[in-house]
Design a protein around this motif. Structure first.
Motif, PDB file in Angstrom:
ATOM      1  N   THR A  53     -17.487 -29.338 -17.947  1.00  0.00           N
ATOM      2  CA  THR A  53     -16.422 -28.872 -18.822  1.00  0.00           C
ATOM      3  C   THR A  53     -15.462 -29.986 -19.202  1.00  0.00           C
ATOM      4  O   THR A  53     -14.654 -29.827 -20.126  1.00  0.00           O
ATOM      5  CB  THR A  53     -15.634 -27.713 -18.167  1.00  0.00           C
ATOM      6  OG1 THR A  53     -15.140 -28.138 -16.882  1.00  0.00           O
ATOM      7  CG2 THR A  53     -16.517 -26.497 -17.973  1.00  0.00           C
ATOM      8  N   ASN A  84      -5.079 -26.866 -18.946  1.00  0.00           N
ATOM      9  CA  ASN A  84      -5.918 -26.310 -17.890  1.00  0.00           C
ATOM     10  C   ASN A  84      -5.117 -25.468 -16.902  1.00  0.00           C
ATOM     11  O   ASN A  84      -5.617 -24.475 -16.358  1.00  0.00           O
ATOM     12  CB  ASN A  84      -6.625 -27.438 -17.134  1.00  0.00           C
ATOM     13  CG  ASN A  84      -7.813 -27.978 -17.897  1.00  0.00           C
ATOM     14  OD1 ASN A  84      -8.298 -27.363 -18.835  1.00  0.00           O
ATOM     15  ND2 ASN A  84      -8.281 -29.158 -17.510  1.00  0.00           N
ATOM     16  N   GLU A 215     -13.373 -25.123 -20.256  1.00  0.00           N
ATOM     17  CA  GLU A 215     -12.749 -24.726 -18.982  1.00  0.00           C
ATOM     18  C   GLU A 215     -12.298 -23.273 -19.025  1.00  0.00           C
ATOM     19  O   GLU A 215     -12.462 -22.535 -18.058  1.00  0.00           O
ATOM     20  CB  GLU A 215     -11.533 -25.622 -18.686  1.00  0.00           C
ATOM     21  CG  GLU A 215     -11.896 -26.990 -18.136  1.00  0.00           C
ATOM     22  CD  GLU A 215     -12.025 -28.028 -19.227  1.00  0.00           C
ATOM     23  OE1 GLU A 215     -12.009 -29.224 -18.902  1.00  0.00           O
ATOM     24  OE2 GLU A 215     -12.171 -27.650 -20.396  1.00  0.00           O
ATOM     25  N   ASN A 234     -13.139 -25.393 -10.818  1.00  0.00           N
ATOM     26  CA  ASN A 234     -13.359 -25.919 -12.151  1.00  0.00           C
ATOM     27  C   ASN A 234     -12.081 -26.524 -12.727  1.00  0.00           C
ATOM     28  O   ASN A 234     -12.093 -27.622 -13.297  1.00  0.00           O
ATOM     29  CB  ASN A 234     -13.874 -24.801 -13.063  1.00  0.00           C
ATOM     30  CG  ASN A 234     -14.053 -25.250 -14.502  1.00  0.00           C
ATOM     31  OD1 ASN A 234     -14.464 -26.357 -14.777  1.00  0.00           O
ATOM     32  ND2 ASN A 234     -13.701 -24.368 -15.427  1.00  0.00           N
ATOM     33  N   SER A 238     -11.605 -30.435 -13.060  1.00  0.00           N
ATOM     34  CA  SER A 238     -11.511 -30.973 -14.415  1.00  0.00           C
ATOM     35  C   SER A 238     -10.287 -31.869 -14.560  1.00  0.00           C
ATOM     36  O   SER A 238     -10.351 -32.932 -15.190  1.00  0.00           O
ATOM     37  CB  SER A 238     -11.446 -29.824 -15.431  1.00  0.00           C
ATOM     38  OG  SER A 238     -12.666 -29.118 -15.473  1.00  0.00           O
TER      39      SER A 238
END
Length: 307
Positions: A53, A84, A215, A234, A238
């Motif tokens: 991602t 994010n 994401e 994740n 990321s």
């Protein structure tokens, strides 16, 4: 001006779609390949899926560096890291705050992410991300991955392995991400010029949200399915990839000056703001998600002079 924007918008949309679908293929194929090494869900989220991602950010930043657009590269990292947390994780907290409880088992990865963001902020004090900074960031990233990987191997399988199909998905996804990233950078730059908006603001907003869509899709899907460890892994993975690996690679290609440390400080603040998401109370997690969404909207509005 309008004709230039009209001509660039289709490329921008196609670029985002290729990024999303390409990252989806890469995640699916990479997850299947990871089964062969019997890796835990949290670590798969933090490494394989997080890398998949984060591919859009990586390729976008390399494209921006190659095109001599350092402000766009820096804006993408700052904006993606903020998005994010204040957009992707906030949406997860609002939709299914119970799923984040499982993510509390990955607090070691959260601590790693916070350390990475602090290191990024400290290096930014030098005023430029150059070759020495890039080598330092890549070295720290390699050490982090080596330690976490050795500690995260388990015996049970958590994903379905599909043999050669996983290899094809991974390769095809990578090609789609590279093409989509090129279209996104080219079209975003033209739009910024047409409206007189700085490349940094475009990177923090439009490009960052576009590259954060994988994401969002991955984390939201994992949260709905109750796989909170993957969802949280994740996000924090990321962000760690972005501030250490992606920025480190871009800094090696082209020195990236820090135009405004205020935005780096904002990114650091949003990174610390991840902690309330792991409260033991569901109401706190959902409420904090709403607060973060409002804060993110306010930040974007401030960048565009709307607030």
């Amino acid at each position: 001006m309008l004709s230039q924007v009209a001509a660039s918008l289709p490329e921008f949309v196609v670029g985002i779609l290729l990024l999303i679908k390409g990252a989806d293929f890469f995640v699916g194929g990479g997850s299947g390949l990871a089964v062969r090494y019997r890796v835990s869900p949290a670590l798969i989220g933090f490494t394989v899926i997080a890398f998949g991602t984060s591919l859009p950010e990586l390729v976008v930043n390399l494209q921006a560096a190659a095109a001599a657009e350092p402000d766009l590269a820096l804006g993408n990292i700052v904006g993606s890291t903020v998005a994010n947390i204040a957009l992707v994780l906030a949406v997860v907290a609002v939709v299914n705050p119970e799923a984040l409880q499982e993510g509390t088992h990955g607090m070691r990865q959260v601590a790693v992410m916070l350390a990475a963001v602090v290191a990024f902020a400290l290096l930014a004090l030098r005023g430029v991300f150059d070759l020495p900074a890039g080598i330092t960031m890549l070295g720290a990233f390699a050490l982090t991955m080596a330690v976490l990987w050795r500690q995260g191997v388990v015996t049970e399988e958590t994903f379905e392995s599909r043999g050669i199909r996983d290899v094809l998905l991974t390769g095809g996804g990578l090609i789609a991400v590279i093409l989509g990233s090129w279209l996104l950078v080219e079209s975003a730059t033209r739009i910024a010029v047409a409206f007189g908006i700085s490349p940094f603001v475009i990177g923090v907003s439009m490009v960052a949200v576009g590259t954060s869509l994988p994401e969002l899709a991955t984390s939201l899907t994992a949260a709905v399915r109750g796989a909170g460890a993957i969802s949280v892994g994740n996000i924090v993975g990321s962000n760690t990839f972005n501030v250490l690996f992606v920025m480190g690679c871009a800094a090696i290609v082209l020195p990236i000056p820090v135009g405004s440390y205020a935005d780096v400080f904002v990114m650091l603040g949003f990174a610390v703001a991840i902690l309330p998401f792991f409260s033991s109370r569901v109401q706190v997690r959902r409420g904090w998600g709403l607060v973060m969404l409002l804060a993110y909207a306010g930040y974007i509005g401030l960048l565009f002079g709307l607030v």
